[in-house]
Design a protein around this motif. Structure first.
Motif, PDB file in Angstrom:
ATOM      1  N   LEU A  53      -2.975  45.352  37.650  1.00 51.26           N
ATOM      2  CA  LEU A  53      -3.836  45.515  36.476  1.00 51.26           C
ATOM      3  C   LEU A  53      -5.324  45.301  36.760  1.00 51.26           C
ATOM      4  O   LEU A  53      -6.143  46.083  36.286  1.00 51.26           O
ATOM      5  N   PRO A  54      -5.738  44.273  37.511  1.00 51.53           N
ATOM      6  CA  PRO A  54      -7.174  44.122  37.756  1.00 51.53           C
ATOM      7  C   PRO A  54      -7.781  45.303  38.515  1.00 51.53           C
ATOM      8  O   PRO A  54      -8.918  45.700  38.253  1.00 51.53           O
ATOM      9  N   ASP A  63       2.380  52.991  31.599  1.00 53.80           N
ATOM     10  CA  ASP A  63       3.117  53.872  32.506  1.00 53.80           C
ATOM     11  C   ASP A  63       2.434  53.980  33.863  1.00 53.80           C
ATOM     12  O   ASP A  63       3.099  54.045  34.896  1.00 53.80           O
ATOM     13  N   ALA A  64       1.109  53.989  33.875  1.00 53.53           N
ATOM     14  CA  ALA A  64       0.391  54.058  35.151  1.00 53.53           C
ATOM     15  C   ALA A  64       0.550  52.760  35.933  1.00 53.53           C
ATOM     16  O   ALA A  64       0.674  52.767  37.150  1.00 53.53           O
ATOM     17  N   ALA A  65       0.552  51.630  35.229  1.00 53.46           N
ATOM     18  CA  ALA A  65       0.715  50.344  35.904  1.00 53.46           C
ATOM     19  C   ALA A  65       2.139  50.166  36.421  1.00 53.46           C
ATOM     20  O   ALA A  65       2.362  49.458  37.389  1.00 53.46           O
ATOM     21  N   CYS A  66       3.090  50.821  35.800  1.00 51.97           N
ATOM     22  CA  CYS A  66       4.499  50.698  36.182  1.00 51.97           C
ATOM     23  C   CYS A  66       4.984  51.856  37.047  1.00 51.97           C
ATOM     24  O   CYS A  66       6.189  52.046  37.201  1.00 51.97           O
ATOM     25  N   GLY A  91      11.555  49.967  32.057  1.00 57.29           N
ATOM     26  CA  GLY A  91      10.632  50.658  31.167  1.00 57.29           C
ATOM     27  C   GLY A  91       9.508  49.718  30.759  1.00 57.29           C
ATOM     28  O   GLY A  91       9.741  48.536  30.516  1.00 57.29           O
ATOM     29  N   CYS A  92       8.301  50.236  30.714  1.00 56.80           N
ATOM     30  CA  CYS A  92       7.141  49.433  30.335  1.00 56.80           C
ATOM     31  C   CYS A  92       6.628  49.896  28.975  1.00 56.80           C
ATOM     32  O   CYS A  92       6.422  51.093  28.767  1.00 56.80           O
ATOM     33  N   VAL A  93       6.429  48.949  28.093  1.00 56.35           N
ATOM     34  CA  VAL A  93       5.934  49.241  26.753  1.00 56.35           C
ATOM     35  C   VAL A  93       4.773  48.301  26.460  1.00 56.35           C
ATOM     36  O   VAL A  93       4.855  47.100  26.732  1.00 56.35           O
TER      37      VAL A  93
END
Length: 143
Positions: A53-54, A63-66, A91-93
């Protein structure tokens, strides 16, 4: 009074109950092991997302981070060694109310002895949370 055969009757009554309890214990212990591995995989994905994330920026969609989370999850959850459990990919939410990314994954564990209770699978869910706002207050330069 003749006491012969009493042990056979007691054994015939107690043994099926004991075997059913042992069978349920085996299925539940398999489910517990899969749940632990599922949580380990979700936590590994959470650590990866928190580390990325940083570098990606605060406005990065989940979605891009996961994006590479499936590989990390697969490395921590080996379905071949876990009693034929079938995991769902993580899944990332984004949870706007709590300012966090929620990583959710699930698995279905086939029960061997659960058929006796008319239940053929055990569905397990694991979640990991990645806060987007720092939980620690920033320190002032002087102290």
């Amino acid at each position: 009074m003749d006491n012969r055969g009493v042990v056979a009757i007691i054994t015939a009554i107690v043994l099926p109950v004991f075997l059913l309890l042992v069978a349920m214990g085996l299925d539940l212990s398999r489910g517990y092991i899969v749940k632990q591995r599922l949580q380990t995989g979700a936590d590994a994905v959470g650590s990866l997302v928190a580390a990325q994330l940083p570098a990606l920026g605060a406005n990065t969609p989940p979605d891009a981070a996961c994006a590479s989370s499936g590989q990390i999850f697969a490395a921590n959850f080996n379905a071949r060694t876990l009693f034929h459990a079938t995991p769902a990919p993580p899944g990332c939410v984004y949870d706007a109310a709590h300012q966090q990314i929620v990583i959710t994954t699930a698995a279905s564990v086939p029960l061997v002895f659960g058929v006796l209770l008319h239940r053929d699978t055990l569905h397990l869910v694991a979640r990991a949370y990645v806060p987007l706002v720092s939980a620690r207050p920033e320190r002032s330069p002087g102290g």
